[in-house]
Design a protein around this motif. Structure first.
Motif, short mmCIF file in Angstrom:
data_model
loop_
_atom_site.label_atom_id
_atom_site.label_comp_id
_atom_site.label_asym_id
_atom_site.label_seq_id
_atom_site.Cartn_x
_atom_site.Cartn_y
_atom_site.Cartn_z
N THR A 1 4.22 -1.19 -13.54
CA THR A 1 4.36 -2.67 -13.68
C THR A 1 4.63 -2.73 -15.37
O THR A 1 5.68 -3.30 -15.56
CB THR A 1 3.27 -3.42 -13.22
OG1 THR A 1 3.06 -3.16 -12.07
CG2 THR A 1 3.64 -4.83 -13.75
N VAL A 2 3.90 -2.16 -16.14
CA VAL A 2 3.94 -2.55 -17.57
C VAL A 2 4.86 -1.48 -18.42
O VAL A 2 5.72 -1.78 -18.87
CB VAL A 2 2.42 -2.62 -18.26
CG1 VAL A 2 2.36 -2.95 -19.76
CG2 VAL A 2 1.79 -3.67 -17.23
N ASN B 1 -5.97 0.46 -22.08
CA ASN B 1 -4.67 0.87 -22.51
C ASN B 1 -4.27 -0.05 -23.75
O ASN B 1 -3.66 0.31 -24.52
CB ASN B 1 -3.81 1.17 -21.46
CG ASN B 1 -3.88 2.33 -20.52
OD1 ASN B 1 -4.67 3.34 -20.94
ND2 ASN B 1 -3.54 2.31 -19.52
N LEU B 2 -4.33 -1.41 -23.38
CA LEU B 2 -4.24 -2.53 -24.34
C LEU B 2 -4.86 -2.12 -25.76
O LEU B 2 -4.20 -2.15 -26.63
CB LEU B 2 -4.58 -3.68 -23.86
CG LEU B 2 -4.21 -4.94 -24.92
CD1 LEU B 2 -2.76 -4.87 -25.27
CD2 LEU B 2 -4.75 -5.90 -24.44
N GLY B 3 -6.01 -1.71 -25.80
CA GLY B 3 -6.65 -1.43 -26.82
C GLY B 3 -6.13 -0.04 -27.42
O GLY B 3 -6.01 0.14 -28.77
N VAL B 4 -5.68 0.71 -26.73
CA VAL B 4 -5.24 2.06 -27.20
C VAL B 4 -3.80 1.92 -28.13
O VAL B 4 -3.54 2.18 -29.00
CB VAL B 4 -4.91 3.16 -26.11
CG1 VAL B 4 -3.94 4.41 -26.83
CG2 VAL B 4 -6.28 3.62 -25.72
N VAL B 5 -2.89 0.96 -27.31
CA VAL B 5 -1.59 0.71 -27.69
C VAL B 5 -1.61 -0.23 -29.04
O VAL B 5 -0.97 -0.07 -29.97
CB VAL B 5 -0.65 0.14 -26.55
CG1 VAL B 5 0.41 -0.33 -27.20
CG2 VAL B 5 -0.49 1.04 -25.38
N SER C 1 9.36 -7.08 -14.73
CA SER C 1 8.79 -8.15 -15.55
C SER C 1 8.51 -7.51 -16.98
O SER C 1 8.92 -8.33 -17.98
CB SER C 1 7.38 -8.57 -14.91
OG SER C 1 6.62 -7.54 -14.82
N SER C 2 7.89 -6.42 -17.22
CA SER C 2 7.95 -5.88 -18.47
C SER C 2 9.09 -5.67 -19.28
O SER C 2 9.37 -6.09 -20.34
CB SER C 2 6.88 -4.71 -18.58
OG SER C 2 7.65 -3.62 -17.84
N THR C 3 10.22 -4.99 -18.40
CA THR C 3 11.51 -4.90 -19.12
C THR C 3 12.04 -6.17 -19.47
O THR C 3 12.97 -6.36 -20.83
CB THR C 3 12.42 -4.04 -18.11
OG1 THR C 3 11.76 -2.90 -17.92
CG2 THR C 3 13.81 -3.98 -18.77
N TYR C 4 11.93 -7.18 -18.48
CA TYR C 4 12.62 -8.62 -18.70
C TYR C 4 12.06 -9.32 -20.02
O TYR C 4 12.71 -9.77 -21.01
CB TYR C 4 12.35 -9.41 -17.61
CG TYR C 4 13.27 -10.90 -17.75
CD1 TYR C 4 14.51 -11.04 -17.33
CD2 TYR C 4 12.24 -11.99 -18.11
CE1 TYR C 4 14.91 -12.27 -17.54
CE2 TYR C 4 12.81 -13.14 -18.04
CZ TYR C 4 14.20 -13.44 -17.78
OH TYR C 4 14.82 -14.55 -17.84
N PHE D 1 9.73 -9.79 -26.51
CA PHE D 1 8.35 -9.85 -26.95
C PHE D 1 7.87 -8.12 -27.22
O PHE D 1 8.40 -7.30 -26.53
CB PHE D 1 7.31 -10.21 -25.50
CG PHE D 1 7.40 -11.63 -25.36
CD1 PHE D 1 7.01 -12.56 -26.35
CD2 PHE D 1 7.93 -12.01 -24.13
CE1 PHE D 1 7.18 -13.74 -26.17
CE2 PHE D 1 7.96 -13.30 -23.95
CZ PHE D 1 7.65 -14.42 -24.90
N GLU D 2 6.81 -7.93 -27.91
CA GLU D 2 6.27 -6.62 -28.12
C GLU D 2 5.31 -6.07 -26.85
O GLU D 2 5.00 -7.07 -26.00
CB GLU D 2 5.44 -6.83 -29.60
CG GLU D 2 5.94 -7.01 -30.69
CD GLU D 2 7.24 -6.10 -31.15
OE1 GLU D 2 6.87 -4.71 -30.84
OE2 GLU D 2 8.24 -6.47 -31.95
N THR D 3 4.99 -4.75 -27.08
CA THR D 3 4.34 -4.25 -25.88
C THR D 3 2.97 -4.97 -25.71
O THR D 3 2.49 -5.07 -24.59
CB THR D 3 4.32 -2.68 -26.03
OG1 THR D 3 5.47 -2.02 -26.15
CG2 THR D 3 3.49 -1.99 -25.19
#
Length: 457
Positions: free
Chosen positions: A34-35, A187-191, A285-288, A295-297
Protein backbone atom coordinates in the motif's frame (compact mmCIF):
# COMPACT_ATOMS: atom_id res chain seq x y z
CA UNK A 1 -18.34 -10.05 25.09
CA UNK A 2 -15.40 -7.79 24.13
CA UNK A 3 -15.10 -6.25 20.70
CA UNK A 4 -12.25 -8.58 19.72
CA UNK A 5 -13.03 -11.69 21.79
CA UNK A 6 -14.09 -14.95 20.19
CA UNK A 7 -17.84 -15.44 19.54
CA UNK A 8 -19.44 -18.05 21.78
CA UNK A 9 -19.71 -20.64 18.98
CA UNK A 10 -16.03 -20.47 17.95
CA UNK A 11 -13.06 -22.25 19.55
CA UNK A 12 -10.90 -19.55 21.17
CA UNK A 13 -7.57 -21.12 20.18
CA UNK A 14 -8.50 -21.35 16.52
CA UNK A 15 -10.12 -17.92 16.57
CA UNK A 16 -6.83 -16.39 17.66
CA UNK A 17 -4.84 -18.46 15.19
CA UNK A 18 -7.12 -17.33 12.35
CA UNK A 19 -7.15 -13.68 13.40
CA UNK A 20 -3.39 -13.46 13.84
CA UNK A 21 -2.76 -14.43 10.22
CA UNK A 22 -4.57 -11.25 9.20
CA UNK A 23 -2.28 -9.47 11.68
CA UNK A 24 0.75 -11.18 10.08
CA UNK A 25 0.13 -10.56 6.39
CA UNK A 26 -1.11 -7.00 6.93
CA UNK A 27 2.49 -5.99 7.59
CA UNK A 28 3.21 -6.78 3.94
CA UNK A 29 -0.09 -5.44 2.62
CA UNK A 30 0.33 -2.02 4.28
CA UNK A 31 4.07 -1.34 4.31
CA UNK A 32 4.89 -3.00 0.97
CA UNK A 33 1.70 -3.23 -1.04
CA UNK A 34 0.00 0.00 0.00
CA UNK A 35 2.54 2.61 1.06
CA UNK A 36 6.19 2.17 0.24
CA UNK A 37 7.01 -0.22 -2.56
CA UNK A 38 5.03 1.12 -5.54
CA UNK A 39 6.37 4.69 -5.25
CA UNK A 40 9.84 3.37 -4.35
CA UNK A 41 9.91 1.03 -7.35
CA UNK A 42 8.64 3.92 -9.49
CA UNK A 43 11.54 6.06 -8.28
CA UNK A 44 14.05 3.29 -8.98
CA UNK A 45 12.57 2.83 -12.47
CA UNK A 46 12.61 6.60 -13.12
CA UNK A 47 16.27 6.75 -12.11
CA UNK A 48 17.06 3.99 -14.58
CA UNK A 49 15.03 5.59 -17.39
CA UNK A 50 15.66 9.33 -16.89
CA UNK A 51 18.65 9.55 -14.60
CA UNK A 52 16.60 11.29 -11.91
CA UNK A 53 13.53 10.71 -9.73
CA UNK A 54 10.45 12.33 -11.23
CA UNK A 55 8.41 14.87 -9.28
CA UNK A 56 5.10 16.65 -9.79
CA UNK A 57 7.04 19.62 -11.22
CA UNK A 58 9.53 17.58 -13.25
CA UNK A 59 7.99 14.25 -14.27
CA UNK A 60 9.90 11.46 -16.00
CA UNK A 61 8.44 10.71 -19.44
CA UNK A 62 11.14 8.33 -20.76
CA UNK A 63 9.88 4.77 -21.13
CA UNK A 64 11.60 1.61 -19.92
CA UNK A 65 12.34 -1.12 -22.46
CA UNK A 66 10.58 -4.29 -21.27
CA UNK A 67 10.76 -7.14 -23.80
CA UNK A 68 10.69 -4.62 -26.62
CA UNK A 69 7.73 -2.69 -25.19
CA UNK A 70 7.88 0.90 -24.00
CA UNK A 71 6.66 0.95 -20.38
CA UNK A 72 6.15 4.17 -18.41
CA UNK A 73 8.11 4.03 -15.11
CA UNK A 74 5.01 5.43 -13.40
CA UNK A 75 2.95 2.45 -14.61
CA UNK A 76 5.54 -0.30 -13.98
CA UNK A 77 4.35 -1.40 -10.52
CA UNK A 78 0.73 -1.57 -11.68
CA UNK A 79 1.62 -3.65 -14.72
CA UNK A 80 3.56 -6.06 -12.47
CA UNK A 81 0.47 -6.50 -10.29
CA UNK A 82 -1.58 -7.06 -13.45
CA UNK A 83 0.75 -9.79 -14.71
CA UNK A 84 0.89 -11.43 -11.27
CA UNK A 85 -2.89 -11.62 -11.16
CA UNK A 86 -3.18 -13.02 -14.67
CA UNK A 87 -0.77 -15.78 -13.63
CA UNK A 88 -2.80 -16.18 -10.44
CA UNK A 89 -5.90 -16.87 -12.52
CA UNK A 90 -4.18 -20.09 -13.64
CA UNK A 91 -2.24 -20.90 -10.48
CA UNK A 92 -4.56 -20.14 -7.56
CA UNK A 93 -7.39 -22.52 -8.56
CA UNK A 94 -4.85 -25.34 -8.56
CA UNK A 95 -3.69 -24.25 -5.10
CA UNK A 96 -7.30 -24.30 -3.94
CA UNK A 97 -7.95 -27.74 -5.40
CA UNK A 98 -4.84 -29.10 -3.71
CA UNK A 99 -5.85 -27.52 -0.38
CA UNK A 100 -9.29 -29.18 -0.51
CA UNK A 101 -7.60 -32.57 -0.86
CA UNK A 102 -5.00 -32.08 1.89
CA UNK A 103 -5.45 -32.76 5.57
CA UNK A 104 -2.57 -30.43 6.52
CA UNK A 105 -4.16 -27.33 5.07
CA UNK A 106 -2.48 -24.92 7.46
CA UNK A 107 1.00 -26.10 6.40
CA UNK A 108 0.23 -25.19 2.79
CA UNK A 109 -0.98 -21.75 3.88
CA UNK A 110 2.05 -21.08 6.04
CA UNK A 111 4.48 -22.37 3.40
CA UNK A 112 3.25 -19.79 0.89
CA UNK A 113 3.31 -17.13 3.61
CA UNK A 114 6.94 -17.83 4.47
CA UNK A 115 7.94 -17.82 0.78
CA UNK A 116 6.24 -14.44 0.31
CA UNK A 117 7.88 -13.11 3.48
CA UNK A 118 11.29 -14.12 2.09
CA UNK A 119 10.58 -12.21 -1.13
CA UNK A 120 9.62 -9.14 0.93
CA UNK A 121 12.83 -9.41 2.95
CA UNK A 122 14.86 -9.48 -0.28
CA UNK A 123 13.37 -6.12 -1.29
CA UNK A 124 16.09 -4.60 0.89
CA UNK A 125 18.44 -5.23 -2.07
CA UNK A 126 16.39 -3.16 -4.54
CA UNK A 127 18.39 0.04 -5.02
CA UNK A 128 20.17 1.97 -7.73
CA UNK A 129 18.65 0.98 -11.05
CA UNK A 130 17.58 -2.56 -10.03
CA UNK A 131 13.96 -2.14 -11.05
CA UNK A 132 13.99 -5.63 -12.61
CA UNK A 133 14.74 -7.23 -9.22
CA UNK A 134 12.03 -5.12 -7.62
CA UNK A 135 9.47 -6.14 -10.24
CA UNK A 136 10.34 -9.84 -9.76
CA UNK A 137 10.07 -9.68 -5.96
CA UNK A 138 6.76 -7.82 -6.14
CA UNK A 139 5.47 -10.52 -8.49
CA UNK A 140 6.56 -13.33 -6.13
CA UNK A 141 5.25 -11.58 -3.03
CA UNK A 142 1.81 -10.95 -4.52
CA UNK A 143 1.53 -14.48 -5.88
CA UNK A 144 2.46 -16.00 -2.52
CA UNK A 145 0.10 -13.68 -0.66
CA UNK A 146 -2.79 -14.69 -2.92
CA UNK A 147 -1.94 -18.38 -2.57
CA UNK A 148 -1.82 -18.23 1.22
CA UNK A 149 -5.07 -16.28 1.33
CA UNK A 150 -6.87 -18.95 -0.74
CA UNK A 151 -6.25 -21.47 2.02
CA UNK A 152 -6.74 -18.96 4.83
CA UNK A 153 -10.16 -17.80 3.64
CA UNK A 154 -11.37 -21.39 3.34
CA UNK A 155 -10.42 -22.03 6.98
CA UNK A 156 -13.11 -19.51 8.02
CA UNK A 157 -15.72 -22.12 7.08
CA UNK A 158 -13.95 -24.75 9.20
CA UNK A 159 -13.81 -22.72 12.39
CA UNK A 160 -17.01 -20.60 12.37
CA UNK A 161 -20.70 -21.61 12.05
CA UNK A 162 -22.85 -19.53 9.62
CA UNK A 163 -24.21 -17.09 12.22
CA UNK A 164 -20.72 -16.26 13.51
CA UNK A 165 -18.85 -15.78 10.23
CA UNK A 166 -19.55 -12.07 9.81
CA UNK A 167 -18.21 -11.45 13.33
CA UNK A 168 -15.11 -13.65 12.93
CA UNK A 169 -14.28 -12.26 9.51
CA UNK A 170 -14.79 -8.63 10.59
CA UNK A 171 -12.74 -9.03 13.76
CA UNK A 172 -9.91 -10.75 11.88
CA UNK A 173 -9.82 -7.82 9.44
CA UNK A 174 -9.78 -5.46 12.42
CA UNK A 175 -6.78 -7.35 13.83
CA UNK A 176 -5.11 -6.97 10.45
CA UNK A 177 -5.56 -3.22 10.47
CA UNK A 178 -4.26 -3.00 14.02
CA UNK A 179 -1.14 -5.00 13.14
CA UNK A 180 -0.59 -3.00 9.97
CA UNK A 181 -1.01 0.22 11.94
CA UNK A 182 1.63 -0.76 14.51
CA UNK A 183 4.27 -1.80 11.95
CA UNK A 184 3.59 1.21 9.76
CA UNK A 185 3.91 3.52 12.77
CA UNK A 186 7.34 2.03 13.49
CA UNK A 187 8.35 2.47 9.85
CA UNK A 188 7.07 6.05 9.87
CA UNK A 189 9.49 6.73 12.70
CA UNK A 190 12.38 5.16 10.79
CA UNK A 191 11.66 7.03 7.54
CA UNK A 192 10.97 10.34 9.26
CA UNK A 193 14.06 10.18 11.48
CA UNK A 194 16.37 8.67 8.85
CA UNK A 195 18.92 11.49 9.11
CA UNK A 196 19.10 11.24 12.89
CA UNK A 197 19.63 7.49 12.48
CA UNK A 198 22.44 8.06 9.99
CA UNK A 199 20.45 6.61 7.07
CA UNK A 200 19.51 7.89 3.66
CA UNK A 201 15.78 7.99 2.93
CA UNK A 202 16.17 5.18 0.41
CA UNK A 203 17.93 2.99 2.98
CA UNK A 204 15.21 3.75 5.54
CA UNK A 205 12.55 2.68 3.03
CA UNK A 206 14.40 -0.55 2.21
CA UNK A 207 14.80 -1.40 5.90
CA UNK A 208 11.07 -0.84 6.31
CA UNK A 209 10.42 -3.30 3.47
CA UNK A 210 12.66 -5.80 5.27
CA UNK A 211 10.69 -5.31 8.48
CA UNK A 212 7.45 -6.16 6.65
CA UNK A 213 8.89 -9.48 5.49
CA UNK A 214 10.14 -10.32 8.98
CA UNK A 215 6.77 -9.37 10.50
CA UNK A 216 4.84 -11.53 8.02
CA UNK A 217 7.13 -14.52 8.51
CA UNK A 218 7.38 -14.35 12.31
CA UNK A 219 3.68 -13.91 13.11
CA UNK A 220 2.72 -16.71 10.69
CA UNK A 221 3.99 -19.12 13.36
CA UNK A 222 0.89 -18.31 15.48
CA UNK A 223 -1.69 -19.73 13.02
CA UNK A 224 0.71 -22.60 12.33
CA UNK A 225 0.62 -23.52 16.03
CA UNK A 226 -3.01 -22.72 16.89
CA UNK A 227 -5.08 -23.88 13.89
CA UNK A 228 -6.15 -27.52 13.65
CA UNK A 229 -5.95 -29.70 10.57
CA UNK A 230 -9.14 -31.41 9.40
CA UNK A 231 -9.65 -34.28 6.96
CA UNK A 232 -11.10 -33.24 3.57
CA UNK A 233 -14.86 -33.73 3.13
CA UNK A 234 -17.08 -34.31 0.09
CA UNK A 235 -14.14 -34.19 -2.32
CA UNK A 236 -15.28 -34.86 -5.90
CA UNK A 237 -13.88 -38.26 -6.96
CA UNK A 238 -11.58 -38.18 -9.98
CA UNK A 239 -9.41 -40.71 -11.71
CA UNK A 240 -6.30 -41.93 -9.96
CA UNK A 241 -3.02 -40.16 -10.55
CA UNK A 242 -0.72 -37.64 -8.96
CA UNK A 243 -2.03 -35.06 -6.52
CA UNK A 244 -1.54 -32.36 -9.15
CA UNK A 245 -3.48 -34.37 -11.74
CA UNK A 246 -6.30 -35.03 -9.27
CA UNK A 247 -6.42 -31.35 -8.39
CA UNK A 248 -6.78 -30.28 -12.02
CA UNK A 249 -9.53 -32.89 -12.32
CA UNK A 250 -11.38 -31.45 -9.33
CA UNK A 251 -11.04 -27.93 -10.77
CA UNK A 252 -12.49 -29.04 -14.10
CA UNK A 253 -15.40 -30.71 -12.30
CA UNK A 254 -16.11 -27.57 -10.28
CA UNK A 255 -16.14 -25.33 -13.34
CA UNK A 256 -18.44 -27.78 -15.13
CA UNK A 257 -20.92 -27.83 -12.25
CA UNK A 258 -20.71 -24.13 -11.39
CA UNK A 259 -23.80 -23.46 -13.50
CA UNK A 260 -25.74 -25.29 -10.80
CA UNK A 261 -24.91 -22.41 -8.43
CA UNK A 262 -25.91 -19.27 -10.38
CA UNK A 263 -26.09 -17.03 -7.32
CA UNK A 264 -22.60 -18.08 -6.25
CA UNK A 265 -21.30 -17.29 -9.72
CA UNK A 266 -23.11 -13.94 -9.85
CA UNK A 267 -21.73 -12.92 -6.44
CA UNK A 268 -18.24 -13.90 -7.58
CA UNK A 269 -18.48 -11.76 -10.73
CA UNK A 270 -19.83 -8.80 -8.72
CA UNK A 271 -16.98 -9.19 -6.24
CA UNK A 272 -14.42 -9.34 -9.04
CA UNK A 273 -15.50 -5.90 -10.21
CA UNK A 274 -15.98 -3.99 -6.97
CA UNK A 275 -12.99 -5.52 -5.22
CA UNK A 276 -10.77 -4.70 -8.18
CA UNK A 277 -11.80 -1.11 -7.57
CA UNK A 278 -11.03 -1.38 -3.85
CA UNK A 279 -7.66 -3.04 -4.36
CA UNK A 280 -6.62 -0.56 -7.02
CA UNK A 281 -7.47 2.40 -4.78
CA UNK A 282 -5.38 0.79 -2.03
CA UNK A 283 -2.39 0.00 -4.26
CA UNK A 284 -2.27 3.35 -6.10
CA UNK A 285 -3.07 5.70 -3.21
CA UNK A 286 0.53 6.35 -2.20
CA UNK A 287 1.67 6.82 -5.80
CA UNK A 288 -1.26 9.17 -6.44
CA UNK A 289 -0.44 11.17 -3.34
CA UNK A 290 3.27 11.45 -4.15
CA UNK A 291 3.33 11.82 -7.92
CA UNK A 292 0.06 13.68 -8.54
CA UNK A 293 -0.55 15.64 -5.34
CA UNK A 294 3.10 16.28 -4.43
CA UNK A 295 3.18 14.89 -0.86
CA UNK A 296 6.34 13.65 0.84
CA UNK A 297 6.69 10.03 2.00
CA UNK A 298 6.12 11.03 5.63
CA UNK A 299 2.72 12.56 4.81
CA UNK A 300 1.73 9.44 2.87
CA UNK A 301 2.65 7.14 5.74
CA UNK A 302 0.78 9.31 8.26
CA UNK A 303 -2.29 9.22 6.02
CA UNK A 304 -2.15 5.45 5.69
CA UNK A 305 -1.74 5.22 9.47
CA UNK A 306 -4.92 7.23 9.80
CA UNK A 307 -6.65 4.90 7.34
CA UNK A 308 -5.48 1.86 9.33
CA UNK A 309 -6.66 3.38 12.62
CA UNK A 310 -10.10 4.29 11.28
CA UNK A 311 -10.41 0.97 9.40
CA UNK A 312 -9.95 -0.94 12.67
CA UNK A 313 -13.18 0.57 13.96
CA UNK A 314 -14.82 0.57 10.52
CA UNK A 315 -14.47 -3.20 10.20
CA UNK A 316 -16.04 -3.74 13.61
CA UNK A 317 -18.84 -1.27 12.85
CA UNK A 318 -19.67 -2.94 9.54
CA UNK A 319 -19.93 -6.28 11.36
CA UNK A 320 -22.53 -4.74 13.68
CA UNK A 321 -24.40 -3.14 10.76
CA UNK A 322 -24.52 -6.54 9.04
CA UNK A 323 -26.16 -8.15 12.08
CA UNK A 324 -28.86 -5.49 12.00
CA UNK A 325 -29.39 -4.67 8.31
CA UNK A 326 -28.02 -7.79 6.59
CA UNK A 327 -24.64 -8.46 5.00
CA UNK A 328 -25.69 -7.81 1.41
CA UNK A 329 -27.31 -4.43 2.08
CA UNK A 330 -24.35 -3.32 4.22
CA UNK A 331 -21.89 -4.15 1.42
CA UNK A 332 -24.02 -2.28 -1.12
CA UNK A 333 -24.06 0.80 1.11
CA UNK A 334 -20.28 0.60 1.29
CA UNK A 335 -20.00 0.52 -2.51
CA UNK A 336 -22.01 3.73 -2.81
CA UNK A 337 -19.54 5.38 -0.44
CA UNK A 338 -16.61 4.06 -2.53
CA UNK A 339 -18.03 5.78 -5.64
CA UNK A 340 -18.25 9.07 -3.74
CA UNK A 341 -14.63 8.61 -2.60
CA UNK A 342 -13.08 8.20 -6.08
CA UNK A 343 -14.99 11.19 -7.47
CA UNK A 344 -13.79 13.29 -4.51
CA UNK A 345 -10.25 11.97 -5.10
CA UNK A 346 -10.32 13.37 -8.63
CA UNK A 347 -10.94 16.86 -7.23
CA UNK A 348 -8.32 16.83 -4.44
CA UNK A 349 -6.06 19.92 -4.60
CA UNK A 350 -2.29 19.51 -4.73
CA UNK A 351 -0.24 19.82 -1.52
CA UNK A 352 -3.33 20.41 0.66
CA UNK A 353 -2.98 18.03 3.61
CA UNK A 354 -6.38 18.44 5.29
CA UNK A 355 -8.52 17.30 2.29
CA UNK A 356 -6.11 14.39 1.77
CA UNK A 357 -6.50 13.33 5.42
CA UNK A 358 -10.29 13.64 5.14
CA UNK A 359 -10.14 11.29 2.16
CA UNK A 360 -8.12 8.86 4.31
CA UNK A 361 -10.83 8.88 7.00
CA UNK A 362 -13.52 8.13 4.41
CA UNK A 363 -11.52 5.25 2.95
CA UNK A 364 -10.86 3.82 6.41
CA UNK A 365 -14.57 3.76 7.28
CA UNK A 366 -15.52 1.54 4.33
CA UNK A 367 -12.28 -0.33 3.59
CA UNK A 368 -12.23 -3.19 6.07
CA UNK A 369 -15.98 -3.61 6.34
CA UNK A 370 -16.71 -4.20 2.65
CA UNK A 371 -13.88 -6.72 2.34
CA UNK A 372 -14.58 -8.61 5.57
CA UNK A 373 -18.31 -8.94 4.86
CA UNK A 374 -17.68 -10.00 1.27
CA UNK A 375 -15.55 -12.89 2.53
CA UNK A 376 -18.15 -14.08 5.03
CA UNK A 377 -21.02 -13.66 2.53
CA UNK A 378 -19.22 -15.71 -0.12
CA UNK A 379 -18.46 -18.44 2.42
CA UNK A 380 -22.23 -19.01 2.75
CA UNK A 381 -22.52 -19.73 -1.00
CA UNK A 382 -19.83 -22.43 -1.31
CA UNK A 383 -20.77 -26.13 -1.60
CA UNK A 384 -19.24 -28.26 1.17
CA UNK A 385 -15.83 -29.74 0.35
CA UNK A 386 -14.87 -27.11 -2.26
CA UNK A 387 -14.07 -24.25 0.10
CA UNK A 388 -10.44 -23.62 -0.90
CA UNK A 389 -11.11 -24.18 -4.59
CA UNK A 390 -13.95 -21.66 -4.64
CA UNK A 391 -11.94 -19.22 -2.57
CA UNK A 392 -9.13 -19.52 -5.11
CA UNK A 393 -11.44 -17.99 -7.70
CA UNK A 394 -12.56 -15.42 -5.14
CA UNK A 395 -8.95 -14.64 -4.34
CA UNK A 396 -8.25 -13.64 -7.97
CA UNK A 397 -9.87 -10.32 -7.08
CA UNK A 398 -8.60 -10.14 -3.51
CA UNK A 399 -6.20 -7.66 -1.89
CA UNK A 400 -2.95 -7.00 -3.77
CA UNK A 401 -3.98 -9.13 -6.79
CA UNK A 402 -6.51 -6.99 -8.68
CA UNK A 403 -5.77 -6.80 -12.37
CA UNK A 404 -8.58 -5.08 -14.26
CA UNK A 405 -8.33 -2.02 -12.02
CA UNK A 406 -4.55 -1.71 -12.14
CA UNK A 407 -4.58 -2.30 -15.89
CA UNK A 408 -7.14 0.46 -16.45
CA UNK A 409 -5.32 2.78 -14.05
CA UNK A 410 -1.98 2.18 -15.77
CA UNK A 411 -3.40 2.57 -19.27
CA UNK A 412 -5.32 5.76 -18.48
CA UNK A 413 -2.19 7.24 -16.92
CA UNK A 414 -0.04 6.26 -19.89
CA UNK A 415 -2.56 7.75 -22.35
CA UNK A 416 -3.29 10.97 -20.47
CA UNK A 417 -0.04 11.50 -18.55
CA UNK A 418 -2.09 12.23 -15.41
CA UNK A 419 -3.28 10.17 -12.48
CA UNK A 420 -6.48 12.22 -11.98
CA UNK A 421 -8.57 10.69 -14.80
CA UNK A 422 -7.10 7.30 -13.85
CA UNK A 423 -8.43 7.52 -10.29
CA UNK A 424 -11.93 8.62 -11.28
CA UNK A 425 -12.13 5.83 -13.89
CA UNK A 426 -12.18 3.34 -11.01
CA UNK A 427 -15.72 4.42 -10.13
CA UNK A 428 -16.96 2.26 -12.99
CA UNK A 429 -15.83 -0.87 -11.13
CA UNK A 430 -17.88 0.03 -8.05
CA UNK A 431 -20.95 0.84 -10.16
CA UNK A 432 -20.84 -2.45 -12.07
CA UNK A 433 -20.24 -4.39 -8.86
CA UNK A 434 -23.16 -2.66 -7.14
CA UNK A 435 -25.56 -3.44 -10.00
CA UNK A 436 -24.52 -7.11 -10.10
CA UNK A 437 -24.61 -7.53 -6.32
CA UNK A 438 -28.14 -6.11 -6.17
CA UNK A 439 -29.24 -9.03 -8.37
CA UNK A 440 -27.86 -11.72 -6.04
CA UNK A 441 -30.52 -13.65 -4.10
CA UNK A 442 -28.50 -14.73 -1.06
CA UNK A 443 -31.17 -16.99 0.45
CA UNK A 444 -31.54 -18.85 -2.83
CA UNK A 445 -27.77 -19.16 -3.24
CA UNK A 446 -27.29 -20.57 0.26
CA UNK A 447 -30.03 -23.14 -0.36
CA UNK A 448 -28.56 -24.12 -3.74
CA UNK A 449 -25.16 -24.67 -2.12
CA UNK A 450 -26.77 -26.96 0.48
CA UNK A 451 -25.73 -24.83 3.46
CA UNK A 452 -27.76 -23.93 6.58
CA UNK A 453 -29.46 -20.54 6.48
CA UNK A 454 -28.06 -17.89 8.85
CA UNK A 455 -30.53 -15.76 10.76
CA UNK A 456 -29.73 -12.56 8.82
CA UNK A 457 -28.20 -12.30 5.31
Amino acid sequence: MGLLSAPAGVDKREYWGFSLYDWANSGYVTTVGTVLFAPYLTSVAETAACGYVGTADKPCHTNLDVLGLGISPGSLAFYVVTVATLISALFLPVVGAIADRLERKKLLMCGFAWAGALAACCMVFVDGGRWQLGALLLFIGNLCLGSSMVVYDSILIDIAPPDDRDDVSSRAWAFGYLGGFILLAINLGVVTAHEALGLSQGTAVRLSLLSAGLWWGAFTFFPFLKLRNRPPTNVVPVRSGSLMKQSFGQLAATITHMRAYPMTLLFLVAYLFFNDGIQTVISVSSTYGEKQLGFETQILIMTILLVQFVAFFGALAFGRFARRFGTQRTIMGGLVLWMVIVVAGFMLPERQVVPFLAMGVAIGIVLGGTQALSRSAFSQLIPKGREAEYFSLYQAGERGTSWLGTLVFGLVHQITGSYRPAIVALGLFFLIGLILLSRVDMRRGITEAGNPQPTVV
